[in-house]
Scaffold this motif. Structure first.
Motif, PDB file in Angstrom:
ATOM      1  N   GLU A 263       0.867  -1.279   0.035  1.00  0.00           N
ATOM      2  CA  GLU A 263       0.027   0.206  -0.072  1.00  0.00           C
ATOM      3  C   GLU A 263       0.870   1.350   0.171  1.00  0.00           C
TER       4      GLU A 263
ATOM      5  N   MET B 181       0.626   5.206   1.116  1.00  0.00           N
ATOM      6  CA  MET B 181      -0.084   6.120   1.609  1.00  0.00           C
ATOM      7  C   MET B 181       0.384   7.488   1.526  1.00  0.00           C
TER       8      MET B 181
ATOM      9  N   SER C 173      -3.893   5.191  -0.212  1.00  0.00           N
ATOM     10  CA  SER C 173      -4.554   5.899   0.748  1.00  0.00           C
ATOM     11  C   SER C 173      -3.975   6.969   1.129  1.00  0.00           C
TER      12      SER C 173
ATOM     13  N   THR D 101      -8.182   3.686   1.671  1.00  0.00           N
ATOM     14  CA  THR D 101      -8.344   3.830   3.025  1.00  0.00           C
ATOM     15  C   THR D 101      -7.884   5.299   3.258  1.00  0.00           C
TER      16      THR D 101
ATOM     17  N   ALA E 260     -14.099   3.424   0.960  1.00  0.00           N
ATOM     18  CA  ALA E 260     -13.097   3.439   1.475  1.00  0.00           C
ATOM     19  C   ALA E 260     -12.983   2.967   3.126  1.00  0.00           C
TER      20      ALA E 260
END
Length: 405
Positions: free
Chosen positions: A232, A234, A282, A309, A353
């Protein structure tokens, strides 16, 4: 203007915030126990019915293929296939790790060893607040020219080690605050009226959110981490600056587009480039961004349309007196996080999300203070939490899975 406190629900009467939070927690736990008891009763009835049917309805061949005990499996960590993202943990429980910390021999392994205490996620800085990148990203020549590339860790090795231990790996990319690139390339920076590089009160330069070359730089760095195996990406500091004399900030190429839409468009651009690489996307947002317009371009509802997210930075220390209707948010950490996430849930209603909260594990907070925030997140039904401590020192016991009692 200071945020006007919301009326506090009188469901629990005129109670002190911590007492109200504990009462709310106890009531929800009682409901969960009742639901579990009812579900177990129903499950027993189903199993009895299935067992009777199986006894009289199974063929000999079917019985042979299903003979022997079936071990319980943790399906949350089934190996991914193709270019699909790795499955998320049922509840994210992780810590923030900086690039310099990861460069210390054995330090990253020490963080990963927290798995035995409940950790299942590592958030590792790919590009930090100082503009430094933890490794030399292939194909991003601007990183080397700006002096941003470091050799803190080898991203592929980190990803393999994390996955070997069954850990979920998040790469954090600080986006628009970047003192290194803004100094090396003033044409990409926010400027002052005289054309010099604008800086915060702490002397930190920022990149111009209106400049698509800046977008390309941040996402290209993120792509390098994605290709190395991070699960992921961010994006943090996805906003306009908030400290220093922002009235003197000038944005070359500025359009009439509203800041909130511009930031959401950047996230959509990042998602479009990163999704084919099999990673989730995210953002980290200020805790109060779901409560009021902070003037920095963070609109959770717009951003949530383009990410997997959202991570609210609901650190109680960031809230002033009166915010969220609390006299002293830092003194009531559980209630502060609970109310923050309630506002986020309203903002994200109808969005797919996930919500995962950042938890304050600094400024002298005790295990009780940290757990109060985590309990609040669980009461709000979010997907988990990440502990933040800039020094990388975390409270023992804070990563324990939720109690089933």
């Amino acid at each position: 203007m200071r945020y006007a406190p919301e009326p506090v629900s009188m469901l629990y009467g005129p109670m002190e915030p911590n007492e109200r939070f504990r009462a709310r927690r106890a009531e929800i736990r009682r409901r969960r126990r009742r639901r579990r008891a009812a579900a177990l009763g129903l499950l027993l009835l189903v199993l009895i019915a299935v067992g009777v049917g199986a006894r009289y309805g199974m063929t000999d061949a079917t019985k042979a293929t299903q003979a022997g005990p079936v071990a319980a499996a943790d399906l949350s960590w089934v190996a991914p296939t193709g270019r699909q993202p790795r499955p998320l943990p049922v509840e994210i429980r992780g810590v923030h790790v900086t690039g310099p910390l990861a460069s210390i021999e054995g330090k990253l392994q020490q963080y990963m060893a927290l798995e035995r205490l409940g950790l299942n996620t590592i958030q590792l800085d790919v590009k930090d607040e100082g503009g430094e990148i933890g490794f030399a990203p292939a194909g991003v020549r601007l990183a080397s020219r700006a002096g941003a590339a470091r050799s803190y860790y080898k991203p592929g090795e980190v990803a393999r080690l994390a996955h070997k231990r069954g850990l979920y790996l998040i790469g954090r990319v600080v986006t628009f605050q970047d003192p290194l690139l803004s100094a090396a390339r003033p044409d990409l920076a926010i400027r002052r009226p005289d054309g010099s590089v604008w800086t915060t009160g702490a002397g930190l330069g920022w990149l111009n959110p209106y400049d698509r070359r800046v977008w390309d730089y941040a996402v290209s760095v993120a792509e390098a981490a994605a290709r190395a195996g991070f699960d992921e990406i961010m994006f943090d500091y996805v906003r306009f600056p908030s400290d220093g004399d922002v009235s003197q900030a000038r944005y070359p190429g500025k359009t009439t587009q509203r800041p909130g839409q511009l930031i959401a468009d950047f996230v959509a651009y990042a998602q479009k480039r990163l999704k084919p690489l099999g990673v989730r996307v995210s953002t980290a947002l200020f805790g109060l961004a779901a409560t009021r317009d902070m003037g920095i371009g963070q609109n959770p509802r717009l951003v949530a349309k383009h990410v997997d997210t959202v991570y609210p930075m609901s650190y109680p220390a960031l809230y002033g007196s009166g915010e969220l209707g609390l006299d002293d948010p830092a003194a009531t950490p559980g209630e502060t996080v609970f109310r923050t996430l309630a506002h986020y849930r309203r903002q994200l209603r109808g969005r797919s999300a996930h919500l995962v909260t950042w938890v304050q594990d600094f400024s002298g907070y005790t295990l009780e203070d940290v757990r109060a925030q985590i309990d609040a997140a669980r009461l709000q039904g979010v997907k988990g939490y990440l502990l933040w401590n800039a020094a990388g020192v975390y409270t023992k016991g804070a990563l324990a899975p939720a109690s089933t009692g």
